[in-house]
Scaffold this motif. Sequence first.
Motif, mmCIF file in Angstrom:
data_model
loop_
_atom_site.group_PDB
_atom_site.id
_atom_site.type_symbol
_atom_site.label_atom_id
_atom_site.label_comp_id
_atom_site.label_asym_id
_atom_site.label_seq_id
_atom_site.Cartn_x
_atom_site.Cartn_y
_atom_site.Cartn_z
ATOM 1 N N UNK A 196 0.719 -1.250 -0.080
ATOM 2 C CA UNK A 196 0.011 0.119 0.118
ATOM 3 C C UNK A 196 0.766 1.237 -0.126
ATOM 4 N N UNK A 197 1.927 1.293 0.706
ATOM 5 C CA UNK A 197 2.788 2.441 0.595
ATOM 6 C C UNK A 197 3.276 2.621 -0.396
ATOM 7 N N UNK A 198 3.892 1.700 -1.485
ATOM 8 C CA UNK A 198 4.076 1.853 -2.696
ATOM 9 C C UNK A 198 2.924 2.541 -3.642
ATOM 10 N N UNK A 199 1.942 1.943 -3.712
ATOM 11 C CA UNK A 199 0.781 2.362 -4.268
ATOM 12 C C UNK A 199 0.300 3.816 -3.967
ATOM 13 N N UNK A 200 0.251 4.211 -2.661
ATOM 14 C CA UNK A 200 -0.309 5.458 -2.163
ATOM 15 C C UNK A 200 0.866 6.637 -2.692
ATOM 16 N N UNK A 201 2.120 6.423 -2.443
ATOM 17 C CA UNK A 201 3.104 7.257 -2.940
ATOM 18 C C UNK A 201 3.248 7.393 -4.536
ATOM 19 N N UNK A 202 2.918 6.187 -5.207
ATOM 20 C CA UNK A 202 2.919 6.251 -6.491
ATOM 21 C C UNK A 202 1.743 7.213 -7.055
ATOM 22 N N UNK A 203 0.575 7.146 -6.169
ATOM 23 C CA UNK A 203 -0.518 8.052 -6.805
ATOM 24 C C UNK A 203 -0.499 9.268 -6.549
ATOM 25 N N UNK A 204 0.349 9.609 -5.263
ATOM 26 C CA UNK A 204 0.797 10.989 -5.222
ATOM 27 C C UNK A 204 1.627 11.572 -6.032
ATOM 28 N N UNK A 205 2.737 10.840 -6.359
ATOM 29 C CA UNK A 205 3.841 11.442 -7.183
ATOM 30 C C UNK A 205 3.594 11.242 -8.733
ATOM 31 N N UNK A 206 3.017 10.161 -9.177
ATOM 32 C CA UNK A 206 2.815 9.770 -10.550
ATOM 33 C C UNK A 206 4.100 9.449 -11.260
#
Length: 750
Positions: free
Chosen positions: A718-728
Amino acid sequence: MRYWNIDLAATATKATTIAEGIRTSADQMYRAIDALDWSGLARQSVDTRCVREVAQMRVLAAAYDDLATALNTGDSAMGTPVSQLRTDYDTLVRDRYTIHHDWTVVDDSSDDETRAQEAANQTVRLQRLADDLGWADHNCAAAVGKAVDAINQLTPETAGLNPRLAREDVDAFRNGTATTEQIQRLRWATTLSPEQIDALSSGEQVTIPQQQLDYLTSVMRDLDGLSVTQISQLGSGLPADQAKMVQAGLADAMQLASNPQITSTGLTAAQGGKVGVDFGGLGALPSQVRTTLTQEPKVAIGPKQDLLTISTLLGQGSPSLAQGTDADRALLNQATNIAAHKYHPVVSAPFDVGDTFDPLDDKIASQILGQAGRDSGAVHDFFTGDGMDAVVPPGTKFDNQAAIGTLLDHNWHGDDSGVTTMLKTVDTDATSANPHINSDAGQSARQIANYVAEHRDSLFRLTGETDGPDGLYKDPVSIGEANPKMVAQLGDTLANYIPAMAGVRDSDLVAHGFYDNNAGDFSQSSMKNVFAVIDTDPDAGKRFTANAYQSVADLNQLFGATGMKDYSLAEWAGHIDQAAQDGAALEIGARTTDALTAQKEKMALFDGAREVAAFGLKRVPGAGDLLELGWKSVSSDVRLSTLGAVPDVAEHVDTSPYGSIPAQTYNILQGIASAPGNVDLRSDPNIGRYFDQETGALRSFEDIRSDGGQSSKTNLAELNTHVGNYSGGLSEYRARWDLGHGREPGAAPK
């Protein structure tokens, strides 16, 4: 105030008289010398000196003219307001007004409104006059100060120095009859201002008065013909404290006299200048010292002992004056020559045991390297070869790579402290605030790294340790096994440049100068070899590896802190990670071919790197390729500022069995949290959950991993997913990370 006396004109007249007297003396000297009946080189030399002296005297006269002008201007500017204030003061006091120190006028004698108004008007007028006087005084003081500073610079304490006094002083030092004045004169001759010392360390020319250089040169000439031992005993007949002062002064004199940056005229050799006349250099030193510093040291102990004596003498001087001197350059070269010496032992053996090193040579060489190795300029020139041709025999060229090889490809048998000192000098200079020193250190480190990378195999099996048929005389030994302290410092020094080796832009670094405009980038293969060589000492390898992953974490954080657009950071981080892995495999593979043993040693190295970082981690079985780490260290043993723009953030390390992806993500999140001017992220729908809702601080990696009673695998995914969604930009960052490893995006580690 009634007793103020603004009579600056009288002093101005005296300054004018002095200026006229100096000009008259200069003209008389020139006419007298011009009238002498001589010709040739002697006439040419004296004419040149005379013209120089006349020019200096006229500059001094002009400074006294400036002083006179400043005093006359001040006298005129201050005279009027002082006279007016004195008159008004007397008038108002007679009219029964009171005047305070701030020029406030009050009427204490009555309640008359007319007098009160007059007091107010006079207050305004007097305070305005006082302001005019204050500004006139300020301007006069500034002009006088400027003129006096110029006079002081043109007539320093060294103005009383000359060759005749130098000869008298040297005789007195030798005979033990020196006076306090003579010892003080030697100190004056070897004194530079703080500004000159800064310029010296910055590699700039330092101009000193001609008479100061003449005195220093004359001292050197008066020592011609004396042996090195006799020179080292100068002043020994004086009381101990005075003898110590003479020895220190002589050491400083030799350093200044042999420094090409010291000049009296600004002329260089290419412009027709001469050593000892226009600038310093090796040729200005006493004849026997010069010979000892340039001739090949013989196998006999005498010449080597003379070199050690010179080194010991120079060690008594001021380190601030030992900056880029030919004396230190020559000592470094000669110590290297001593270390390279071999002798043929007389032993009975069924085969030719070859050449062997004399252990006494190592001790002497190390002591000399330890002394001269503190000279940043000389150390830089030794490692890069710049300026070293001036200290080798005529007709020969200095080979910096061969010299580096002599120091590194050598078993010092415990006497490696001298080389360690040289490497420590580069290490210290790597983060210097002085741009010249900082860049010089990077240039030195590049040459050192070049040698290490190109001679990996010989450093795995030191050349001097494999003598005899097929290496039978001695067992092969690596540089780390033979010289662990030296290799530890080698690792610490090159750790400053791990990001530069990987290709990080020089502008993003604290340690500059590593990039070579001629040779270009440092190759991935070369970087791998550097890791392998430093890994030959287990402790050095652990610390160097820890520093490497410090840089990986820094690059990840920098990506988050600078807008998540610079994907080059991922490639550079990948270069570092791959070099650390490949280097470890190379070094271990050179010692063992057993796969199980190699894997155990590989894991031990990287577990040890974690321990160096002071986290007390343990290896997690089944973690896959644990060599791909991304973590932020706070250990005092690990560099915390290899990169210049990395924010100071909380400690972190990934101990999960899921590789480096979550660790990398957390590093990037650390950068996002620490970005300058960042908004409060607690309410962000993607990453707000990772910040403490009360303080706004980023939560620890451990807290995030164990959040909500879920498995660490779920939380980190989830950490990978959420930071990925934030930064793109995380997917591109991952792809470039893989590219930095030389593999296709998404491919498994090699």
